[in-house]
Enzyme design. Sequence first.
Site, PDB file in Angstrom:
ATOM      1  N   PRO A   2       7.437  -8.252  -2.940  1.00 29.44           N
ATOM      2  CA  PRO A   2       6.942  -8.908  -4.136  1.00 29.44           C
ATOM      3  C   PRO A   2       6.564 -10.450  -3.888  1.00 29.44           C
ATOM      4  CG  PRO A   2       8.878  -7.668  -4.465  1.00 29.44           C
ATOM      5  CD  PRO A   2       8.769  -7.616  -3.211  1.00 29.44           C
ATOM      6  N   GLU A   3       5.495 -10.679  -4.227  1.00 31.24           N
ATOM      7  CA  GLU A   3       5.102 -12.225  -4.179  1.00 31.24           C
ATOM      8  C   GLU A   3       5.271 -13.061  -5.585  1.00 31.24           C
ATOM      9  OE1 GLU A   3       1.664 -12.824  -1.638  1.00 31.24           O
ATOM     10  OE2 GLU A   3       1.968 -10.816  -0.729  1.00 31.24           O
ATOM     11  N   HIS A  94      19.933   3.994  -5.363  1.00 33.55           N
ATOM     12  CA  HIS A  94      19.644   2.535  -4.874  1.00 33.55           C
ATOM     13  C   HIS A  94      19.926   1.356  -5.788  1.00 33.55           C
ATOM     14  CE1 HIS A  94      18.069   4.734  -1.362  1.00 33.55           C
ATOM     15  NE2 HIS A  94      16.890   5.221  -2.096  1.00 33.55           N
ATOM     16  N   ARG A 131      16.115  -0.867   0.525  1.00 33.23           N
ATOM     17  CA  ARG A 131      16.509  -1.415   1.894  1.00 33.23           C
ATOM     18  C   ARG A 131      17.530  -2.543   1.906  1.00 33.23           C
ATOM     19  NH1 ARG A 131      11.132  -2.170   5.483  1.00 33.23           N
ATOM     20  NH2 ARG A 131      12.569  -2.805   6.822  1.00 33.23           N
TER      21      ARG A 131
END
Length: 318
Positions: A2-3, A94, A131
């Site tokens: 994500p930016e 997650h 991750r």
Amino acid sequence: MPELPEVETIRRHLAPHVEGRRLTALAISDPRWCRPLAPAELAAAVEGRRVEQLGRRGKYLVWWFEGDVFLIVHLRMTGNLLHRADPGAPPPGHTRVRFALDGESAGADSLGSSAGAELPGEDELLFTDPRRFGTGELALGLDARDAFFAARLGVEPLGDEFTGAYLRALARASRAPVKAFLLNQKRVAGVGNIYADEALFRARIHPLRPADRLTAAQCAALRDGVVGALKAGIAAQGASIDDFRHPDGVRGAFQDEFLVHRREGAPCPVCGRPVRKLVAAGRGTYLCERCQPRPRARLRRQAASGTSRPSRSARTSS
Ligand SMILES: [Zn+2]
């Protein structure tokens, strides 16, 4: 990853749900999220505090709690903040952190809200992260927050400070290829691989052009390209090319509006020539070689090696 526009999209979705409410519990099931701080230490610092503001700086989401306590969250590669629609259902896979908020409205006095978990309208947010690179960090006080960002981030590209002249001053101090220059968070905060490609195409600048060789006109165009690309991304509510989802699970739409990014072989929207892919700053980089002319080989070599002619160094230092 994500930016800025993706983080801003999350912020805009969540702010109306969290501002003015009290964090009743912060349950951190993965200690790596907040290390070196222990999960219990972080929870103790923020639990029971009202959320004054949900802000953003670069790619960081900033929870501003009463008493100027800040929880500074970075999504990194695959982090996401999801609004839990049904608190009775098991959390999605997650899930690393659970934020529980009480049901009181903004501004309400809350002396009796220690039983907040039972109040109607209680809300839950989940930080999911396959991750596990995402982070949550604590800053106590405005000075600590400012020091945190001063050590990590450069100019905020959607702020007033970010002008063509400002960008030129930054660029003149960097011999890196302009794509690598844009990806450096200590120069311009919040721009990643997607928006760097889109900004350079909008500005008609080749990604391998050395930053310190950009003209004033190119810097002005690049400033406009960065701002234009970021604003288009926000207007489309972000790009969902990997894991990014809105807090309600919906995908962003900006991936359907890319001008060059991930469009190898497709026609350039300006000249029709096929979009090319090359590697710059170690990242897959997309461009139109007609609209973004290659720098001369000598400039490319200098940018790659970080070297410069002696006469140029003398000029720079004078
Ligand atoms: Zn073109």
